[in-house]
Motif scaffolding. Structure first.
Motif, PDB file in Angstrom:
ATOM      1  N   LEU A  27      34.716 -12.519  -0.725  1.00 12.97           N
ATOM      2  CA  LEU A  27      33.813 -13.063   0.294  1.00 12.97           C
ATOM      3  C   LEU A  27      32.332 -12.925  -0.059  1.00 12.97           C
ATOM      4  O   LEU A  27      31.564 -13.859   0.188  1.00 12.97           O
ATOM      5  CB  LEU A  27      34.094 -12.412   1.644  1.00 12.97           C
ATOM      6  CG  LEU A  27      35.330 -12.911   2.395  1.00 12.97           C
ATOM      7  CD1 LEU A  27      35.402 -12.283   3.791  1.00 12.97           C
ATOM      8  CD2 LEU A  27      35.343 -14.425   2.512  1.00 12.97           C
ATOM      9  N   PRO A  28      31.871 -11.792  -0.597  1.00 11.49           N
ATOM     10  CA  PRO A  28      30.433 -11.728  -0.921  1.00 11.49           C
ATOM     11  C   PRO A  28      30.001 -12.824  -1.888  1.00 11.49           C
ATOM     12  O   PRO A  28      28.900 -13.382  -1.747  1.00 11.49           O
ATOM     13  CB  PRO A  28      30.271 -10.333  -1.536  1.00 11.49           C
ATOM     14  CG  PRO A  28      31.372  -9.534  -0.924  1.00 11.49           C
ATOM     15  CD  PRO A  28      32.521 -10.487  -0.803  1.00 11.49           C
ATOM     16  N   LEU A  29      30.840 -13.170  -2.850  1.00 13.44           N
ATOM     17  CA  LEU A  29      30.499 -14.250  -3.775  1.00 13.44           C
ATOM     18  C   LEU A  29      30.564 -15.595  -3.074  1.00 13.44           C
ATOM     19  O   LEU A  29      29.666 -16.436  -3.220  1.00 13.44           O
ATOM     20  CB  LEU A  29      31.449 -14.238  -4.975  1.00 13.44           C
ATOM     21  CG  LEU A  29      31.346 -13.044  -5.924  1.00 13.44           C
ATOM     22  CD1 LEU A  29      32.413 -13.146  -7.010  1.00 13.44           C
ATOM     23  CD2 LEU A  29      29.964 -12.964  -6.562  1.00 13.44           C
ATOM     24  N   LEU A  30      31.611 -15.828  -2.313  1.00 15.84           N
ATOM     25  CA  LEU A  30      31.754 -17.103  -1.624  1.00 15.84           C
ATOM     26  C   LEU A  30      30.631 -17.340  -0.623  1.00 15.84           C
ATOM     27  O   LEU A  30      30.175 -18.467  -0.437  1.00 15.84           O
ATOM     28  CB  LEU A  30      33.097 -17.151  -0.891  1.00 15.84           C
ATOM     29  CG  LEU A  30      34.345 -17.333  -1.758  1.00 15.84           C
ATOM     30  CD1 LEU A  30      35.597 -17.075  -0.939  1.00 15.84           C
ATOM     31  CD2 LEU A  30      34.388 -18.729  -2.361  1.00 15.84           C
ATOM     32  N   MET A  31      30.171 -16.279   0.020  1.00 15.00           N
ATOM     33  CA  MET A  31      29.226 -16.431   1.130  1.00 15.00           C
ATOM     34  C   MET A  31      27.786 -16.123   0.744  1.00 15.00           C
ATOM     35  O   MET A  31      26.882 -16.254   1.571  1.00 15.00           O
ATOM     36  CB  MET A  31      29.664 -15.554   2.296  1.00 15.00           C
ATOM     37  CG  MET A  31      31.060 -15.891   2.805  1.00 15.00           C
ATOM     38  SD  MET A  31      31.535 -14.998   4.299  1.00 15.00           S
ATOM     39  CE  MET A  31      30.498 -15.820   5.509  1.00 15.00           C
TER      40      MET A  31
END
Length: 846
Positions: free
Chosen positions: A485-489
């Protein structure tokens, strides 16, 4: 007691049971047909009506509306158990809550709860609405549990609390039923609808189990978190020419944060179901085939102490029977094997067969749940005991308060919190691993019931190297393999391996800070930096109110602060300050007054006449695109095949988006035998010509992911997809996250830093001989998931801007809005839309 009196009591009990059964309506008396009858299906309203009547007639059934669906329909659950259990229902729910957090109870209390609790089973039916069998079966199952008094049913009712969700997608069930009934008796009977069976996401509605974007997902999670079921039976359908039913065990790999106890429980339950169905003479029951347990997007439950048992039934044509000769079955199911010892011999396959297999699978689950009640409760407790005392790294994840895109960071934390993750906020500065972190830093400790769930979503994935043969290509995963999630968001996080102590408070809720307005009232205008997706909402609201706004295409300084290219400015006029004050109550946007015109080059931003192509092939990416555009208040109009074939697009639109679709589907659409004539044929060659005319006249065509091939081939662009024909053993990226490098100063990269994280799935890789590469791949671009052949991406482009006479074509070569998850790349599309419109309108201010 005398024999005569015993006989009298027995007669009374039997009479009471018969009277009770007589009062409960049979499904056919309410529906007008028997469940599973060929060419008959109960729609949403009929199913709700039957369950409400069942509740009125039986003290074993309670029906509750959990909430409203996307389309505003009731999302119901039937809670089925013995009348005695119903009287103490809240007690049993609290027991589950206690066992789910061993930190709150002693070992003696745990043993007492295990002795007195009930196995909680959740059955989710027909989330994919065209797979109607389970929704129909739910009626028969509920009726039998309401009226039967045999020892086996009594044992289930006494030991199990069943949460039966008869329609996991009520909106879709109604759509499918309406279309099926409309086309019954026509050449299109039993064919797929030419639109999505969920308003926005269609089949992707069971890929939403960690992002929770859709209402039905949110309602399911609310129900799940209230009860913490031990067993979740998720009932689906698949193609017709393979096995009759799939049950676990799953194939490798499991996502590494799933507890080993739970993995064994999945295998045990799956083989128990297979054994029971085979014992009933039901052939074609297969396990350990095809379906893995890697992504949490389909298996929220695996991180919350419960097993997800997926069943996949061979389909019919909605409710219309199919005939499948034995020799037409796939070769792997025509002979006995360890995975399927009793083949199905072919022949007619009906909705009644699906209902029977589904019913047997559900009864097997309930039988196992009742018979091993203590085991299910004790293992549930053990899994959570291990979770609150982890022995492996990391110790915690940190989320700094200062974020480039704070609203997306808040969104991510809310998603985690909805999944039961505890998030603490540092109340003073603390240090760990040689670095100090300020007050306000968010801390996610791994020592908590759902620490493994948080870890799965926050860490980078490395998909295991499982090959079909020692020298062959990577085994095809069932779905995507990266979910960081940190990369996606686009959220900064810090992984901390070493233990530390900090003064921190548990956050009961995650609150997004309000925006702010700085500077004097008598300003020339107001500027706001462009680093968050909410900055785009602010722009859209201002344009809707008729304000003049610009992109500053050069850096400038105002009020002692430096602003980067891409900063936005709105011209002052009466009422603006009040509108901004209202806006910052809901948006985390920072407006700053500027006393004078910054005197730099600008690009005028005006409302865009945006068209989004909507094919009758029912593109999920089109649906996700609609959802994202609506979330960020960017107006659009759906453009159908007939609209494009009619031409004159430049009179209606400035920008046209083609969602992630292949060239053939865009041009040819549905074949003539698939649907009524108004839904077939695609845009055709005439539509291709009209799109080319639109771009030449000054319009902008934006293609998403695979749709790039349409523009490259049909508009003859000087761009090549260099991986299109590379063999899979030399290049393969199964749904992973890669690094991109942004070209500074280009409007499409406004608001971005140097690096970006791009979700790559069935994506083109561009070599550019015409136009400009806007985002390129570096030599080392892998971030999360899996990649074979990384060298094929080095120096190639992911986004290309190609001028085309008076207009332009923008190729975005990856799923820029991927399933509503990739917040970190949404702005590429938003920027492309406004940049594309500015070129058509000739709106450069300086």
């Amino acid at each position: 007691m005398t024999k005569k009196r015993c006989t009298g009591v027995l007669t009374f009990l039997l009479l009471a049971a018969c009277l009770s059964s007589a009062q409960v309506p049979k499904p056919e008396d309410v529906l007008g047909f028997k469940v599973g009858t060929a060419c008959k299906m109960a729609d949403m309203n009929q199913i709700i009506d039957y369950f409400q009547k069942l509740e009125q007639a039986s003290d074993r059934v309670i029906v509750r509306e959990v909430g409203k669906t996307t389309e505003g329909n009731p999302f119901i659950v039937a809670i089925i158990t013995s009348s005695a259990n119903h009287r103490e229902l809240e007690k049993f729910r609290v027991i589950q809550q206690k066992l789910a957090d061993p930190r709150t109870i002693t070992e003696n209390q745990a043993e007492e709860y295990i002795a007195n609790g009930k196995t909680v089973v959740m059955i989710n039916c027909s989330i994919h609405a065209s797979e109607i069998g389970a929704s129909q079966m739910s009626i028969a199952l509920a009726y039998d549990l309401a009226v039967s008094n045999d020892a086996a049913t009594r044992h289930i009712l006494d030991n199990v609390i069943l949460l039966l969700v008869p329609m996991h997608n009520p909106d879709g069930i109604q759509m499918v039923a309406d279309y099926y009934k409309k086309t019954l008796g026509t050449p299109y009977e039993g064919r797929r609808m030419p639109w999505l069976y969920q308003k926005y996401v269609g089949h992707d509605n069971n890929r939403d189990w960690y992002m929770f974007t859709q209402k039905e997902t949110q309602l399911t999670i609310t129900l799940h978190n209230a009860w913490h079921p031990h067993i979740i039976l998720d009932m689906h359908q698949m193609g017709s020419r393979g096995a009759r039913i799939f049950v676990p065990p799953y194939v490798d790999p499991y996502e590494p944060n799933v507890d080993p106890i739970l993995r064994q429980e999945v295998a045990m339950m799956g083989t128990f179901i297979a054994t029971e169905l085979t014992a009933e003479g039901k052939g074609g029951v297969i396990h350990s085939a095809g379906f893995d347990a890697w992504t949490p997007a389909r298996a929220y439950h695996h991180y919350h102490g419960g097993i997800r048992i997926l069943t996949e039934l061979a389909s019919v044509n909605i409710a219309t029977p199919v005939t499948i000769p034995f020799e037409s079955l796939s070769s792997e199911v025509r002979k006995p094997s360890v995975r399927m010892p009793l083949p199905w011999m072919g022949g007619e396959w009906t909705l009644r067969d699906i209902v029977d297999y589904d019913y047997s699978a559900a009864r097997a689950v309930l039988t196992n749940a009742a018979g091993l009640r203590r085991n299910w409760l004790r293992n549930f407790y053990r899994i959570h005991q291990k979770a609150v005392l982890p022995k492996e790294k990391p110790f915690a994840f940190l989320i700094p308060e200062e974020q480039a895109d704070l609203p997306s960071a808040v969104w991510m934390m809310k998603v985690l919190q909805m999944g039961g993750v505890e998030i603490h906020r540092a109340s003073r500065t603390f240090s760990t691993e040689g670095k100090a972190y300020p007050t306000g830093t968010s801390i996610i400790y791994m020592a908590q019931p759902y620490g493994g769930y948080a870890k799965a979503l926050l860490e980078k994935q490395v998909y295991p190297e499982i090959r079909e043969t020692p020298s062959g290509p990577l085994k095809t995963p069932y779905d995507v393999v990266a979910h960081t999630l940190p990369l996606l968001m686009g959220v900064e996080t810090v992984t901390v391996d070493a233990s530390f102590s900090a003064d921190a408070d548990l956050m009961e809720s995650i609150k997004k800070p309000e925006g702010e307005i700085s500077g004097e009232n008598d300003a020339f205008g107001y500027v706001w930096g462009y680093s968050s997706n909410e900055d785009v909402i602010a722009l859209n609201r201002l344009l809707k109110k008729g304000y003049e706004a610009w992109w500053m295409t050069e850096a400038f300084t105002a009020g002692g602060r430096e602003y980067a290219p891409g900063t936005m400015m709105v011209a002052a006029r009466p009422g603006l300050r009040a509108d901004l004050q209202e806006m910052v109550k809901s948006l985390c946007v920072r407006f700053a007054a500027v006393a004078a015109d910054p005197q730099v080059k600008t690009m005028t931003l005006k409302p865009v006449r945006l068209g989004l192509y909507k094919s009758w092939t029912a593109s999920m990416d089109e649906g996700w695109t609609r959802w994202v555009l609506e979330q960020y208040e960017l107006p659009y109009e759906s453009v159908l095949d007939k609209d494009i074939r009619a031409g004159e697009l430049h009179d209606r639109f400035d920008v046209l988006i083609l969602p992630d679709m292949d060239e053939r589907s865009i041009i040819r659409g549905l074949p003539e035998n698939a649907a009524p004539a108004e839904y077939t044929g695609g845009i055709g060659e005439v539509g291709v010509a009209h799109i080319e005319k639109f771009v030449k006249a000054g319009g902008t065509l934006i293609t998403l992911n695979q749709a790039a091939q349409f523009a490259v081939n049909r508009l003859h662009l000087g761009v090549t997809d260099v991986v299109r024909r590379v063999p899979r053993d030399r290049f393969y990226v199964p749904g992973s996250i890669l690094k991109g490098l942004n070209r500074p100063g280009h409007p499409i990269t406004f608001g971005f830093g140097r690096d970006a994280a791009l979700f790559f799935r069935r994506s083109p890789v561009f070599s550019v001989s015409e136009g400009t590469g806007v985002v390129d791949y570096p030599s080392a671009c892998f971030l999360s998931g899996w990649i074979t052949g990384e060298e094929h991406l080095s120096g190639r482009s992911a986004i290309v801007d190609v001028p085309y006479e008076k207009g332009r074509v923008i190729l975005i070569g990856f799923p820029v809005l991927y399933r509503g998850q990739s917040h970190g790349t949404f702005r590429y599309l938003f920027n492309a839309v406004y940049y594309g419109a500015s070129g058509r309108l000739g709106l450069n201010r300086n």
